[in-house]
Each structure stands twice: as structure tokens, then as C-alpha cells.
Design a protein around this motif. Structure first.
Motif, mmCIF file in Angstrom:
data_model
loop_
_atom_site.group_PDB
_atom_site.id
_atom_site.type_symbol
_atom_site.label_atom_id
_atom_site.label_comp_id
_atom_site.label_asym_id
_atom_site.label_seq_id
_atom_site.Cartn_x
_atom_site.Cartn_y
_atom_site.Cartn_z
ATOM 1 N N UNK A 120 10.268 30.636 -37.919
ATOM 2 C CA UNK A 120 10.557 30.044 -39.227
ATOM 3 C C UNK A 120 11.247 28.683 -39.079
ATOM 4 N N UNK A 121 12.279 28.642 -38.253
ATOM 5 C CA UNK A 121 13.026 27.385 -38.075
ATOM 6 C C UNK A 121 12.138 26.334 -37.424
ATOM 7 N N UNK A 122 11.344 26.749 -36.451
ATOM 8 C CA UNK A 122 10.442 25.801 -35.778
ATOM 9 C C UNK A 122 9.483 25.182 -36.793
ATOM 10 N N UNK A 123 8.908 26.033 -37.639
ATOM 11 C CA UNK A 123 7.960 25.561 -38.649
ATOM 12 C C UNK A 123 8.629 24.637 -39.667
ATOM 13 N N UNK A 124 9.748 25.062 -40.225
ATOM 14 C CA UNK A 124 10.426 24.280 -41.258
ATOM 15 C C UNK A 124 10.922 22.950 -40.706
ATOM 16 N N UNK A 125 11.477 22.976 -39.510
ATOM 17 C CA UNK A 125 12.003 21.745 -38.908
ATOM 18 C C UNK A 125 10.903 20.717 -38.692
ATOM 19 N N UNK A 126 9.738 21.187 -38.257
ATOM 20 C CA UNK A 126 8.609 20.283 -38.032
ATOM 21 C C UNK A 126 7.931 19.880 -39.338
ATOM 22 N N UNK A 127 7.710 20.848 -40.214
ATOM 23 C CA UNK A 127 6.964 20.579 -41.448
ATOM 24 C C UNK A 127 7.726 19.608 -42.359
ATOM 25 N N UNK A 128 9.014 19.816 -42.502
ATOM 26 C CA UNK A 128 9.816 18.951 -43.374
ATOM 27 C C UNK A 128 10.143 17.617 -42.717
ATOM 28 N N UNK A 129 10.083 17.601 -41.375
ATOM 29 C CA UNK A 129 10.477 16.457 -40.555
ATOM 30 C C UNK A 129 11.996 16.348 -40.400
ATOM 31 N N UNK A 130 12.714 17.425 -40.688
ATOM 32 C CA UNK A 130 14.167 17.436 -40.491
ATOM 33 C C UNK A 130 14.510 17.276 -39.017
ATOM 34 N N UNK A 131 13.780 18.015 -38.166
ATOM 35 C CA UNK A 131 14.054 17.966 -36.722
ATOM 36 C C UNK A 131 12.788 18.328 -35.963
ATOM 37 N N UNK A 132 11.815 17.413 -35.927
ATOM 38 C CA UNK A 132 10.550 17.731 -35.259
ATOM 39 C C UNK A 132 10.697 17.865 -33.748
ATOM 40 N N UNK A 133 9.890 18.747 -33.171
ATOM 41 C CA UNK A 133 9.908 18.930 -31.723
ATOM 42 C C UNK A 133 8.697 19.721 -31.285
ATOM 43 N N UNK A 134 8.311 19.581 -30.017
ATOM 44 C CA UNK A 134 7.102 20.232 -29.507
ATOM 45 C C UNK A 134 7.322 21.689 -29.132
ATOM 46 N N UNK A 135 8.571 22.065 -28.907
ATOM 47 C CA UNK A 135 8.869 23.457 -28.553
ATOM 48 C C UNK A 135 10.233 23.835 -29.128
ATOM 49 N N UNK A 136 10.593 25.108 -28.998
ATOM 50 C CA UNK A 136 11.821 25.584 -29.650
ATOM 51 C C UNK A 136 13.084 24.933 -29.089
ATOM 52 N N UNK A 137 13.099 24.652 -27.795
ATOM 53 C CA UNK A 137 14.288 24.028 -27.203
ATOM 54 C C UNK A 137 14.451 22.601 -27.720
ATOM 55 N N UNK A 138 13.341 21.878 -27.846
ATOM 56 C CA UNK A 138 13.398 20.518 -28.406
ATOM 57 C C UNK A 138 13.945 20.545 -29.827
ATOM 58 N N UNK A 139 13.449 21.475 -30.634
ATOM 59 C CA UNK A 139 13.906 21.577 -32.024
ATOM 60 C C UNK A 139 15.382 21.964 -32.068
ATOM 61 N N UNK A 140 15.775 22.897 -31.219
ATOM 62 C CA UNK A 140 17.181 23.312 -31.166
ATOM 63 C C UNK A 140 18.090 22.122 -30.867
ATOM 64 N N UNK A 141 17.735 21.369 -29.840
ATOM 65 C CA UNK A 141 18.568 20.216 -29.452
ATOM 66 C C UNK A 141 18.587 19.151 -30.540
ATOM 67 N N UNK A 142 17.429 18.947 -31.190
ATOM 68 C CA UNK A 142 17.358 17.951 -32.264
ATOM 69 C C UNK A 142 18.232 18.373 -33.445
#
Length: 211
Positions: A140-162
Motif C-alpha cells: 500500500x505504501x509503495x503504491x501510494x508513495x509512487x502514485x501520488x509522487x510523495x516519495x517515488x522509488x523503484x523498490x521498498x527500501x528506496x521508498x522507505x529512505x525517501x
């Protein structure tokens, strides 16, 4: 996405839900650890049904270890991969008893050393049980972060750090709960409910729906 938009997104999340938490039922760090370990590829509702029967009988490392794999499996057999999960929980209980005095450690490395506990589970425990500003990035967080552009990343660790970098400090402890709930109930995988979304005007998703 600029920082003003991000701030307003989380401000609205807080306004609508000032004290978000997990939908898993727990009353101690150990109960949360067990619930999260059982929740992989399972629903929170399904886990709660199992732990509603298990925890009144056994809710400490010592008590669950005493059940053994077979005894624990009896309580969690409605959950996917229950045999593997039972083995991991029993092994984790033994390690908690032998190395941590039966207490759940408030330390990432020690948590990740427990059988069946990965980075995401450790983040949930550190955040939800101990109040650390961690991000447990699930689908869910991976999808929302990328879809909204709040914190885009290619994998879960990238999104977490962002997320840890861009979420304003005052929102950081609660941010992952807001994002999970938003993804679970509004920004759904197949058809996001953009027309009734609280942050639609701030979201940068190009393919918004009308519902």
C-alpha cells in the motif's frame, strides 16, 4: 512534488485521523510481534480472528513456546502458511527467552535477527510498539508513495529512505499508518477512488479516476 504539497497532504491526514495505528489487535510489543509475523500474505482481519483465540491462552514468549509448533498451529491454521509461521514464531520465542529475558528488543539488528522478522516487520515494531519514526513500506505504501509522487522509488527500501527524508518531522511517527490506510481504503490498487479522495488536488497521479 514540492515540500509545501507534502506538508499539506500530511496535515490533512492528521486532521482527519489524529491518532492512527495498526488495525492489528495487540496489547504489548510481543503481541504485536506475533501479529505482524502472522500477517504476511494475510489480512489484518484474519490475523485478529486467530489472535483473539490465541492471546487469551498464550501471549508471552514463554507461554507460546510451551504450546510448541503443533499447539500454536492449532490456533493459527486459518492463516496462510501457518506451519511455516508457527515454526518461526516458536523459534523467535526461544530466542527472546534465551537472549532477551523474554522481552522484545527495541533495536533493529536484534529484531531482524529473530526468525521470521525482516526489515518491514522490524520497522512496524519500532514504530508502533516503541514510537520510533520508522516507515514500514508495504504494498500500500509503495503504491501510494509512487502514485501520488510523495516519495517515488523503484523498490521498498528506496521508498522507505525517501519517506524518511521528505516527510516533515512532525508527521513522521504517524506517516506510515496514514499511508497504509489511504492505500487500503481510498488509493486502491485496481481503481483508486480519486473523486472522493481528501488529497486529490495535491496528488500528482496522471490517470485520476472519477467515482
Amino acid at each position: 512534488m514540492n515540500k509545501e504539497k507534502r506538508y499539506e497532504i500530511f496535515r490533512r491526514f492528521r486532521e482527519d485521523n489524529p491518532h492512527p495505528t495498526t488495525e492489528l489487535k495487540f496489547s504489548s510489543p510481543f503481541e504485536l510481534l506475533v501479529a505482524v509475523a502472522l500477517s504476511a500474505q494475510a489480512t489484518d482481519v484474519g490475523v485478529n480472528k486467530a489472535t483473539d483465540k490465541l492471546f487469551p491462552v498464550a501471549n508471552t514468549p514463554e507461554a507460546i513456546y510451551a504450546l510448541g509448533v503443533e499447539g500454536l498451529s492449532h490456533y493459527i491454521k486459518t492463516i496462510n502458511f501457518y506451519n511455516t509461521k508457527a515454526r518461526n514464531v516458536i523459534a523467535a520465542c526461544k530466542m527472546l527467552i534465551d537472549e532477551h529475558g523474554g522481552q522484545v528488543p527495541e533495536n533493529r539488528a536484534q529484531l531482524e535477527a529473530l526468525p521470521g522478522v525482516g526489515r518491514k516487520t522490524a520497522n512496524v515494531i519500532l514504530n508502533t510498539a516503541f514510537g520510533h519514526p520508522e516507515m514500514a513500506v508495504d504494498t500500500h505504501i509503495f503504491r501510494v508513495s509512487n502514485r501520488t509522487n510523495v516519495a517515488p522509488g523503484k523498490n521498498v527500501v528506496e521508498v522507505e529512505k525517501k519517506l524518511l527524508k521528505v516527510v516533515p518531522k512532525e508527521f513522521r511517527v504517524d506517516a506510515h499508518h496514514w499511508l497504509i490506510l489511504h492505500g487500503r481504503y481510498v488509493c486502491k490498487a485496481r481503481k483508486p477512488q480519486c473523486g472522493s479522495c481528501r488529497i486529490e488536488d495535491l496528488c500528482e497521479y496522471r490517470h485520476k479516476t472519477s467515482d
